[in-house]
Scaffold this motif. Sequence first.
Motif, short mmCIF file in Angstrom:
data_model
loop_
_atom_site.label_atom_id
_atom_site.label_comp_id
_atom_site.label_asym_id
_atom_site.label_seq_id
_atom_site.Cartn_x
_atom_site.Cartn_y
_atom_site.Cartn_z
N UNK A 151 42.55 27.77 52.88
CA UNK A 151 41.97 29.18 52.92
C UNK A 151 42.81 30.38 53.93
N UNK A 152 43.74 31.24 52.65
CA UNK A 152 44.67 32.26 54.03
C UNK A 152 44.50 33.62 53.65
N UNK A 153 44.66 34.06 54.68
CA UNK A 153 44.65 35.78 53.79
C UNK A 153 46.28 36.31 54.28
N UNK A 154 46.33 37.63 52.93
CA UNK A 154 47.23 37.31 52.28
C UNK A 154 47.59 38.67 52.71
N UNK A 155 48.38 39.73 53.17
CA UNK A 155 49.16 40.97 53.40
C UNK A 155 49.04 41.64 52.02
N UNK A 156 48.36 41.92 51.58
CA UNK A 156 48.93 42.29 49.97
C UNK A 156 47.32 42.36 48.90
N UNK A 157 47.25 43.41 47.73
CA UNK A 157 46.20 43.76 47.25
C UNK A 157 46.09 42.64 47.05
N UNK A 158 44.46 42.14 46.32
CA UNK A 158 44.51 40.78 45.28
C UNK A 158 45.16 41.24 44.74
N UNK A 159 45.11 41.70 43.36
CA UNK A 159 46.75 41.74 42.39
C UNK A 159 47.93 41.02 42.29
N UNK A 160 48.16 41.81 43.50
CA UNK A 160 49.73 41.40 43.59
C UNK A 160 50.13 39.82 44.05
N UNK A 161 48.71 39.97 45.55
CA UNK A 161 48.74 38.55 45.58
C UNK A 161 49.27 37.52 44.44
N UNK A 162 48.58 37.57 43.09
CA UNK A 162 47.77 36.61 42.68
C UNK A 162 48.91 36.64 41.19
N UNK A 163 49.49 38.09 41.35
CA UNK A 163 50.67 38.30 40.22
C UNK A 163 51.78 37.31 41.48
N UNK A 164 51.80 36.81 41.93
CA UNK A 164 53.39 35.88 42.81
C UNK A 164 53.27 35.50 42.45
N UNK A 165 51.65 34.70 41.47
CA UNK A 165 51.74 33.22 40.67
C UNK A 165 51.74 33.14 39.30
N UNK A 166 51.45 34.55 38.71
CA UNK A 166 51.43 34.22 37.09
C UNK A 166 53.15 34.41 36.44
N UNK A 167 53.98 34.23 37.06
CA UNK A 167 55.66 34.41 36.34
C UNK A 167 56.67 33.39 36.78
N UNK A 168 57.45 33.04 36.15
CA UNK A 168 58.34 32.18 37.02
C UNK A 168 60.05 32.96 37.21
#
Length: 458
Positions: free
Chosen positions: A217-234
């Motif tokens: 579990x890690x705290x990320x320094x970005x909005x929840x959407x931006x954080x997961x959008x980093x993982x939805x495209x290659x």
Amino acid sequence: MNIYDPQPNMKPGEARCPGPSTRDLVLSDGWELPAQLLAENYVYMGDEDIPFERYTSKEFFDLEMTKMWNKTWQWTCRDEHIPEVGDYYTYDIGNYSIIVVRAAPDEVKAYVNSCLHRGTQLRPSDSTGSVQHFRCPFHGWTWNLDGSLKEIPCRWDFPKVTDEEFKLPEVKIAKWGGFYFINMDENAMPLEEWIGPLAEHFANWPLDNRYVRLHIQKILPANWKASQEAFVEAYHSLETHAHAMPFSANLNAQYDIFSERVTRFFHTFGFPDPSYTKSQTEQELLDAMGMLPPGTKVPDGVTARSFLAAHFRKTLGEDRGIDLSTRSDSEMLDSIEYHLFPNMFLFPGVSLPMVYRFRPNGMDPDSAIFDLLFLEELAPGQERPEAPEPYKIDIGTSYETVPGIGPFLGHVYDQDTGNLEMQQKGFKAARKTAQTLGNYQEIRVRRLHKTLDSYLNA
């Protein structure tokens, strides 16, 4: 054609990276593949920009809390988190707090984590444990595991309190794939309908036959959407994971929209990216992957990809006590990533058996909680191990420091989340106030926002 050149005479969304598709590549392995791996479903959904204020505005964040998070199915925990009667798990999303508890051997319930006397949480946020009842730490009001009122100290002073009216308020709960999902909306659609095509896609990859090996579990320094959008495209791999271009085909990844809540990307490991034009032997490709001991030789007439898949089939199968002989090269190696709205990611593969969850960090629009779980398959007859405690790391700590993740994946996750703080700051500094998305490679970002809007505009 250069892979970076525009493709003429194409309607929006029709253009694809020149060269073999993901489907072409996995079929070239020669394996009989599950039908869900051969499925394709792209939908063009427009090309309007996505305003940055959706990631930075407190007003927008509050709207998400009041109109989306309390009306969607979200996974909270798994069977192995609450195996015995009395075991509980608290789940927080923004200001909401829920207790999930095994109330009986075959019954799991979810309650609002708030005393009906003066509102104190019955169990601390982000806690797990085992209880015989829920007793408020403030004044001692107590409820049984089934939610019924058990005790009120000095009850003579509360003539208006009745047992029936003072049951703990329940929250909808349902189970799929070993996960318990909650939904605070009393009128929510059934979980089966919410999941939709996901259940059919995972029919060959049963998640209830897995267990949590590692939880980070890690705290990320970005909005929840931006954080997961980093993982939805290659698409980001060309720059962020440039080291992987010799052996990871990212720009010709496949993107699928299976429903308004279920999407997928699929890209291969063991094939060079179309952007990598340098000639290399199969031995050089294997060496570049760095997954086997130095000096390991690829046999003549064998591809590095099939050799690595066969190695994992043998070693992982022996290590875990499971038969992997029928798992295709793709299932052994590739990044096959499903997303279930609003915040769940599922990988059905063998060597990449991850589950992600992204949620707001309290009521802060500028940070998020990232849960990363590794779910491994149970061997025949194996008892499900107790779930490990989350290994918590702060913003500046590398994933490589986590015991059990390995340096390769740890480094990749550092790269994936390393841009987020600069992106969140860039949202606020920008003169151009919105992001411009690719029609194909970033379609899952657009799908996320369109589904979100269906709640915010309701």
